[in-house]
Design an enzyme around this catalytic site. Structure first.
Site, short mmCIF file in Angstrom:
data_model
loop_
_atom_site.label_atom_id
_atom_site.label_comp_id
_atom_site.label_asym_id
_atom_site.label_seq_id
_atom_site.Cartn_x
_atom_site.Cartn_y
_atom_site.Cartn_z
N ASP A 148 69.00 41.34 46.13
CA ASP A 148 68.26 41.11 47.33
C ASP A 148 68.89 41.01 48.51
OD1 ASP A 148 69.39 38.67 47.27
OD2 ASP A 148 67.79 37.59 47.68
N THR A 199 72.68 34.98 43.57
CA THR A 199 72.00 34.71 44.51
C THR A 199 70.59 35.23 44.84
OG1 THR A 199 74.08 33.84 45.85
CG2 THR A 199 71.89 33.77 47.02
N ASP A 246 72.92 40.30 40.42
CA ASP A 246 73.40 39.65 41.49
C ASP A 246 73.00 38.36 41.40
OD1 ASP A 246 75.16 39.49 43.80
OD2 ASP A 246 73.18 38.95 44.73
#
Length: 690
Positions: free
Chosen positions: A579, A379, A377
């Site tokens: 995250d 970001t 992912d």
């Protein structure tokens, strides 16, 4: 309490006599308390010695904890709690050396006495568990005693005791390495005081505090729900995957994560007492559960014991030579095969932690070694996650500062990179943040909160426009321009009207291209990137990174999990790196979930691998350590089979005496354990570069 000094206390706890008590679990709980520096357990004396920094309350906390050990502290199967004593090993070795010079009757009596524990253990094992390695040991010693070869019998007993002592110290060291990692970290929590939500450190909480927990956050206390309803993920505590619905009056435990909803909890237990659930979870994963290779190796070791026993009996049946039969019986495959795996795994986990990676157990280590595809992912993983607010664009009568303060007031309740960027910018400008109430986090969309009874919305275009029906047309042209520049946009609305935009930009992590290249060099076949950004931003990122095989843009949280499942359906072994709260479904769906250190609680709890430093190089380190761990296990397996088979063959041919056979067998076991430990602790290539 038996004895105490300003920095040390010794307790007598008769629970230690119970064979089903998990001593590793007890030690981990006591070691996790703030101020505790060392814990030693002596189950034979029912004694616990604790060294600490002298702070008040530690003694009372120790006693309270031992008085109220949870059921998880007891294993479903009885474990061996014998602690090996070096003095006993030395005494048996000395006796073996002098036994040839003692009068014959005295040597006979003392030899049978020294061998009694080994003989009784063999009989007990045969009756309760069947043919195991203890039976082989007892048979070899018994045969030597039967032929009045007391020196050989005593030497074998001494060697067996020395071997068990070295195995015990190796295993104990590997457990101690792991339990040293369990010190709880101070966490920020939200507490309601006089109707306002106030942020404070978790260790400042008091019994009776009203703690507020929203979607994606971990419950930091044990207590009861006072207000609100929520769906809890308790898999990390109970192992139960199904979510649990809670309402006012229901009890909740520290370590559970709120999937949906928002609750206020009246704290019943605070501080170190609530760390039990997390300590237990870690121990449950890392020390009690074995990987599939470990289980297969143990099964093979157990199957080879009857083979060794049968060979020894056959040797005696054909040759009528007790000496040759005893030589065969001193050799078994079980010790090295059963111990090399756990010691190697635990040492690898500790080595990984020293390089900034928490690998949650043997199964995670095995799975990490087997992945051939990594999905990121974007970001906070491939990018720094350190978003910077570059522009604030108000559309109505609000000033830039008021618009920013309103957005920051809602966002400060959460730890997402977007929230941190907005709050940081407001702090840099010294803006007072408005008091918020009824703050509700909508995963992957935005935040709803109330300021002076007026509803404020902060989030993505999808959330503000499509979900909440706010007209955003006046911002479309400007937003399109910002996106083409690779920037992210946060929409802010109040009373159903768009108030403005907060524009942010992120940077690619400087180490990311090197890490992706290193992962490809380690044998990974495919690297995939997922992002909710628009197409232009996503393609710009892929060009900067290199080594990216696929990139998907404008994704929703559920889309990420579906892509992960789709790749798995193609036969890939997949790791997912994320995250955020919205990454939790993908983290759970992947073969290995990997979370960045500043990730949301739900993401951290869902992941099997946690990077403890905000540096993507830990990912390459974790992969390299995992691959080397499995390689070490395979090497130990083959070496054990080869060495012990060679010794067994020589013993069966009468080349080796029982004593020589025992020496060679125990030496091979010690060498195998030494190899497993040394290779598991070796530095990785990426760590050396760092």
């Amino acid at each position: 309490m038996v004895h105490e000094t300003p920095n040390r206390v010794r307790l007598r706890c008769t629970l230690l006599y119970r064979p089903e008590l998990d001593l590793d679990y007890v030690k981990a709980i006591l070691s996790s308390f703030k101020g505790v520096t060392q814990v030693r357990l002596n189950p034979r004396a029912a004694s616990i010695t604790v060294h600490y920094d002298g702070r008040s309350g530690v003694k009372e906390l120790l006693v309270s904890t031992l008085d109220n050990l949870p059921q998880e502290a007891y294993l479903p199967r009885v474990q061996e709690n014998d602690q090996m004593d070096l003095l006993n090993v030395t005494a048996l070795g000395a006796f073996a050396l002098v036994s040839p010079f003692l009068p014959r009757p005295l040597a006979k009596g003392l030899s049978w006495l020294a061998a009694a524990p080994t003989l009784m253990k063999g009989v007990e094992t045969l009756l309760s568990k069947g043919v195991k390695v203890e039976v082989l040991d007892a048979a070899a010693v018994g045969m030597s005693l039967a032929r009045a070869d007391y020196f050989t019998a005593n030497a074998i007993v001494a060697l067996l005791t020395l071997g068990r002592y070295l195995e015990y110290t190796s295993d104990k060291k590997s457990v101690d390495l792991l339990t040293s990692l369990l010190k709880p970290q101070v966490e920020k929590v939200w507490v309601e005081i006089d109707g306002a939500e106030v942020s404070m450190a978790a260790d400042q909480l008091e019994i009776g505090s009203l703690v507020i927990v929203g979607s994606g956050e971990m419950i930091p206390v044990d207590g009861r729900v006072e207000e609100g309803e929520a769906s809890l993920n308790q898999s990390s505590i109970t192992g139960e995957a199904a979510p649990r619905h809670v309402a006012p009056g229901d009890a909740v435990l520290s370590g559970a994560v709120v999937q949906e909803g928002r609750i206020k909890i009246k704290a019943g237990q605070v501080g170190n007492q609530t760390s039990m659930a997390r300590v237990n979870r870690f121990l449950e994963n890392s020390l009690r559960h074995k990987s599939e290779p470990e289980r297969r190796t143990e099964e093979l070791a157990d199957k080879l014991v009857p083979f060794s026993l049968g060979l020894g009996l056959a040797e005696y049946a054909f040759t009528r030579d007790f000496r040759r039969a005893a030589s065969v019986l001193t050799v078994d495959y079980s010790c090295a095969l059963k111990l090399a795996g756990p010691v190697g795994v635990r040492t690898s986990m500790y080595n990984a932690s020293q390089s900034g990676v928490m690998i949650k157990g043997a199964q995670a280590l095995e799975s990490m070694a087997g992945v051939d595809t990594i999905v990121f992912d974007k970001t906070g993983t491939l990018t720094t996650g350190d978003l910077k607010v570059t522009q604030v664009v108000p559309f109505n009568r609000l000033s830039e500062d008021r618009l920013l303060a309103m957005a920051a007031g809602a966002e400060e309740h959460y730890t997402h990179p977007v929230a941190k960027a907005v709050v940081k910018r407001a702090e840099e400008k010294g803006l007072p943040l408005p008091a918020m109430s009824q703050v509700d986090f909508i995963v992957a969309h935005g935040i709803s909160a109330y300021v002076d009874g007026i509803r404020v919305l902060v989030g993505s275009h999808h959330f503000i426009c499509e979900d909440e029906g706010v007209d955003t047309s006046q911002a479309d042209l400007m937003a399109s321009k910002f996106r083409q520049e690779g920037k992210s946009i946060l929409y802010v609305a109040r009373k159903g009207v768009l108030e403005g935009l907060v524009v942010m930009e992120d940077e690619v992590r400087p180490e990311a291209p090197m890490v992706l290249k290193n992962l490809k060099e380690q044998g990974l076949k495919k690297i995939v990137v997922l992002t909710g950004d628009h197409m232009e931003t996503a393609r710009h990122l892929a060009d900067n990174l290199g080594e990216v095989d696929q990139i998907h843009w404008e994704l929703k949280p559920e889309d990420k999990a579906e892509i992960v499942k789709g790749l798995q359906a193609q036969g890939t072994k997949l790791a997912f790196v994320g995250d955020g709260v919205n990454d939790a479904p993908a983290l759970v769906s992947a073969d290995v979930g990997i979370c960045m250190p500043l990730g949301a609680d739900l993401a951290r709890e869902s992941a099997q691998v946690l990077l403890m430093h905000d540096d993507l190089r830990g990912l390459a380190v974790a992969r390299e350590i995992a691959v080397r761990s499995q390689s070490t296990l395979n090497h130990c397996f083959r070496a054990t089979l080869a060495l012990n088979t060679a010794v067994l063959a020589l013993a069966s041919m009468g080349v080796l005496s029982p004593l020589t056979s025992a020496i060679m067998h125990n030496t091979s076991t010690i060498l195998t354990l030494g190899y497993a430990t040394t290779r598991s602790m070796a530095k990785t290539k990426m760590a050396e570069k760092n």
